[in-house]
Design an enzyme around this catalytic site. Structure first.
Site, short mmCIF file in Angstrom:
data_model
loop_
_atom_site.label_atom_id
_atom_site.label_comp_id
_atom_site.label_asym_id
_atom_site.label_seq_id
_atom_site.Cartn_x
_atom_site.Cartn_y
_atom_site.Cartn_z
N GLU A 190 0.85 -1.19 0.00
CA GLU A 190 0.00 0.00 0.00
C GLU A 190 0.89 1.24 0.00
O GLU A 190 1.93 1.28 0.65
CB GLU A 190 -0.90 -0.01 1.23
CG GLU A 190 -1.89 1.15 1.29
CD GLU A 190 -2.77 1.13 2.53
OE1 GLU A 190 -3.84 1.74 2.48
OE2 GLU A 190 -2.38 0.50 3.54
N LYS A 229 -9.90 0.76 -2.56
CA LYS A 229 -10.01 0.42 -1.14
C LYS A 229 -11.37 0.81 -0.58
O LYS A 229 -11.81 1.96 -0.71
CB LYS A 229 -8.89 1.13 -0.36
CG LYS A 229 -8.82 0.78 1.11
CD LYS A 229 -7.65 1.49 1.78
CE LYS A 229 -7.52 1.11 3.24
NZ LYS A 229 -6.37 1.81 3.89
N CYS A 286 -5.10 -3.47 3.25
CA CYS A 286 -4.82 -3.07 4.62
C CYS A 286 -6.03 -3.23 5.56
O CYS A 286 -6.36 -4.32 5.99
CB CYS A 286 -4.26 -1.65 4.65
SG CYS A 286 -3.35 -1.23 6.15
#
Length: 275
Positions: free
Chosen positions: A41, A114, A156
């Protein structure tokens, strides 16, 4: 069987320097035989301030970060999961944290934005994160056919939401690429157990590429990039520093695990009972 690698970095605010370091690590992973490489990321920028990534946000399909990914894929004849990079959104104050899948010809074949944004206050060291101020969330899971199996992407904080991984399992996912930048505190507490849990409960490989180390902006990320198999075994791990982990993806391992332990077939949704 095909070999996959997860790159670990400690990115800073200079995009050019980060791309140079990513290129160096990609070269090393290719030399080790990797045919699919996952970047972490924010591999291209970890700014001094959250708005820094908005300033370098690229138009979809155009920009130096996207050009870098395409060039690396073509040069080495590999597939790349491009961590996350900032792509412009309809909101001028926010970007999309986009995870791109690039094939061995340099073409973008999939994109995942995301979904779950890290708006968290860590009381232990007074760190405050408000990703929603600078990132516009995505809304869809992404699973795509590749030479490595059905590949899904998560980023994440997504790791804490098993329903996202279940939705990918419903689409026949075999492996999930997981670019991340876990904090040192949350990583120490939860990183490995969550990565292994997502692999175990969905009977998939998880290729987790992390930021790992001290950053110019004062942040410390946990590292511990790892590759986990469908039985939850950690095949390779890098605790800290720049480098990579690699392992072979064995489709027979997925098939055998699911045949011998058919948990996905045993899923039931309990009925609600009025109290």
């Amino acid at each position: 069987m095909k070999r996959v690698a997860a790159i670990q970095m400690a990115s800073g605010p200079n995009v050019g320097a980060n791309l140079t370091e990513a290129g160096r690590l990609i070269n090393r992973a290719v030399d080790a035989g990797a045919a699919l490489i996952v970047l972490p990321e924010n591999f291209a920028i970890m700014g001094m301030h959250e708005v820094d990534k908005v300033k370098v946000g690229e138009q979809p399909g155009k920009g130096p970060i996207q050009d870098f990914l395409a060039e690396q894929a073509r040069k080495h004849g590999i597939w790349i999961v491009g961590g996350t990079l900032p792509l412009q959104s309809d909101d001028e104050q926010r970007i999309r944290a986009a995870c791109l899948l690039i094939d061995d010809q340099g073409h973008q074949v999939a994109r995942y934005d995301k979904v779950h944004l890290f708006d968290v206050h860590l009381a232990e060291n007074a760190e405050i994160y408000n990703e929603s101020q600078t990132i516009e969330p995505g809304r869809e899971a992404t699973v795509v056919d590749t030479p490595f199996g059905r590949l899904g992407m998560a980023v994440c904080y997504d790791l804490r939401f098993p329903e996202l991984f279940r939705s990918m399992a419903d689409q026949g996912v075999d492996l999930v690429a997981l670019p991340s930048a876990f904090t040192a505190i949350t990583g120490k507490a939860h990183w490995e157990v969550l990565v292994r849990a997502r692999a175990i409960e969905n009977l998939i490989y998880v290729v987790a590429a992390a930021q790992g180390g001290y950053h110019v902006n004062g942040r410390e990320t946990y590292g511990h990039s790892m590759i986990v198999d469908p039985w939850g075994m950690v095949l390779d791990e890098l605790p800290n520093g720049s480098g990579f982990v690699s392992a072979e993806l064995d489709p027979r391992r997925i098939a055998d695990t699911r045949r011998n332990f058919p948990a996905l077939q045993h899923r039931k949704i309990p009925c609600k009972v009025a109290l």
